[in-house]
Design a protein around this motif. Structure first.
Motif, PDB file in Angstrom:
ATOM      1  N   PHE A 210       0.933  -1.189  -0.038  1.00  0.00           N
ATOM      2  CA  PHE A 210       0.043   0.021  -0.072  1.00  0.00           C
ATOM      3  C   PHE A 210       1.013   1.388   0.102  1.00  0.00           C
ATOM      4  CE2 PHE A 210      -2.110  -3.292   2.366  1.00  0.00           C
ATOM      5  CZ  PHE A 210      -3.152  -3.467   1.410  1.00  0.00           C
ATOM      6  N   GLY A 211       2.245   1.250   0.010  1.00  0.00           N
ATOM      7  CA  GLY A 211       3.116   2.245  -0.172  1.00  0.00           C
ATOM      8  C   GLY A 211       3.258   3.265   0.997  1.00  0.00           C
TER       9      GLY A 211
ATOM     10  N   LYS B 242      -6.484  -2.313   7.809  1.00  0.00           N
ATOM     11  CA  LYS B 242      -6.878  -3.186   8.345  1.00  0.00           C
ATOM     12  C   LYS B 242      -7.962  -4.087   7.804  1.00  0.00           C
ATOM     13  CE  LYS B 242      -8.806  -1.609  12.161  1.00  0.00           C
ATOM     14  NZ  LYS B 242      -9.188  -1.049  13.720  1.00  0.00           N
ATOM     15  N   LEU B 243      -8.696  -3.497   6.880  1.00  0.00           N
ATOM     16  CA  LEU B 243      -9.712  -4.374   6.087  1.00  0.00           C
ATOM     17  C   LEU B 243      -8.949  -5.018   5.074  1.00  0.00           C
ATOM     18  CD1 LEU B 243     -12.448  -1.751   5.622  1.00  0.00           C
ATOM     19  CD2 LEU B 243     -12.660  -4.027   6.848  1.00  0.00           C
ATOM     20  N   ALA B 244      -7.949  -4.406   4.357  1.00  0.00           N
ATOM     21  CA  ALA B 244      -7.093  -5.187   3.361  1.00  0.00           C
ATOM     22  C   ALA B 244      -6.478  -6.344   3.964  1.00  0.00           C
ATOM     23  CB  ALA B 244      -6.038  -4.365   2.677  1.00  0.00           C
ATOM     24  N   ARG B 245      -6.110  -6.229   5.189  1.00  0.00           N
ATOM     25  CA  ARG B 245      -5.425  -7.388   5.661  1.00  0.00           C
ATOM     26  C   ARG B 245      -6.214  -8.752   5.654  1.00  0.00           C
ATOM     27  NH1 ARG B 245      -2.353  -6.068  11.157  1.00  0.00           N
ATOM     28  NH2 ARG B 245      -2.124  -8.197  11.042  1.00  0.00           N
TER      29      ARG B 245
ATOM     30  N   ASN C 235      -1.478 -10.615  -1.219  1.00  0.00           N
ATOM     31  CA  ASN C 235      -2.667  -9.640  -0.761  1.00  0.00           C
ATOM     32  C   ASN C 235      -3.747  -9.555  -1.777  1.00  0.00           C
ATOM     33  OD1 ASN C 235      -4.626  -7.249  -0.125  1.00  0.00           O
ATOM     34  ND2 ASN C 235      -3.569  -7.518   2.028  1.00  0.00           N
ATOM     35  N   LEU C 236      -4.802 -10.276  -1.949  1.00  0.00           N
ATOM     36  CA  LEU C 236      -5.764  -9.965  -3.138  1.00  0.00           C
ATOM     37  C   LEU C 236      -6.075  -8.654  -3.142  1.00  0.00           C
ATOM     38  CD1 LEU C 236      -7.790 -13.208  -2.380  1.00  0.00           C
ATOM     39  CD2 LEU C 236      -5.723 -12.937  -3.888  1.00  0.00           C
ATOM     40  N   ALA C 237      -6.582  -7.777  -2.086  1.00  0.00           N
ATOM     41  CA  ALA C 237      -6.866  -6.402  -2.308  1.00  0.00           C
ATOM     42  C   ALA C 237      -5.777  -5.665  -2.872  1.00  0.00           C
ATOM     43  CB  ALA C 237      -7.301  -6.022  -0.980  1.00  0.00           C
ATOM     44  N   TYR C 238      -4.622  -5.909  -2.347  1.00  0.00           N
ATOM     45  CA  TYR C 238      -3.407  -4.847  -3.088  1.00  0.00           C
ATOM     46  C   TYR C 238      -3.347  -5.490  -4.654  1.00  0.00           C
ATOM     47  CZ  TYR C 238       1.134  -3.040  -3.372  1.00  0.00           C
ATOM     48  OH  TYR C 238       2.217  -2.441  -3.759  1.00  0.00           O
ATOM     49  N   GLN C 239      -3.623  -6.698  -4.714  1.00  0.00           N
ATOM     50  CA  GLN C 239      -3.283  -7.265  -6.362  1.00  0.00           C
ATOM     51  C   GLN C 239      -4.237  -6.732  -7.183  1.00  0.00           C
ATOM     52  OE1 GLN C 239      -3.046 -11.300  -6.158  1.00  0.00           O
ATOM     53  NE2 GLN C 239      -1.263 -11.457  -5.113  1.00  0.00           N
TER      54      GLN C 239
END
Length: 88
Positions: free
Chosen positions: A23-24, A62-65, A73-77
């Motif tokens: 997430f940078g 916290k949600l992305a985790r 991480n599927l959200a990050y991808q």
């Protein structure tokens, strides 16, 4: 323990130049022992733009985790593939 009686830096975590931080987000964390005690404090150094949005971005983090998997991480991808090209 000499560090505790004299005080000083116990640990520094440099996340301004990490090899891979999801997430940078960027910051520097410094743990310091207060002289003459066993009290340890943490000093956080942030870029102002990240600090201004820290509460919102931490909630999103916290949600992305929840999307952490062995393969990443599927959200990050998803964000990297579909959103990043649009926002740069």
């Amino acid at each position: 323990l000499a560090e505790q009686s004299l005080g000083g830096i116990l640990r520094a975590k440099d996340r301004f130049n990490p090899s891979n931080v999801p997430f940078g987000y960027r910051d520097l964390l410094i743990n310091i022992c207060c002289p003459g005690s066993t009290i340890v404090v943490e000093i956080q150094l942030h870029f102002n733009v990240f600090y201004e949005h820290k509460k919102v971005s931490h909630s999103m983090y916290k949600l992305a985790r929840l999307f952490e998997r062995d393969e990443g991480n599927l959200a990050y991808q998803y964000a990297t593939h579909f959103k990043r090209p649009k926002i740069g």
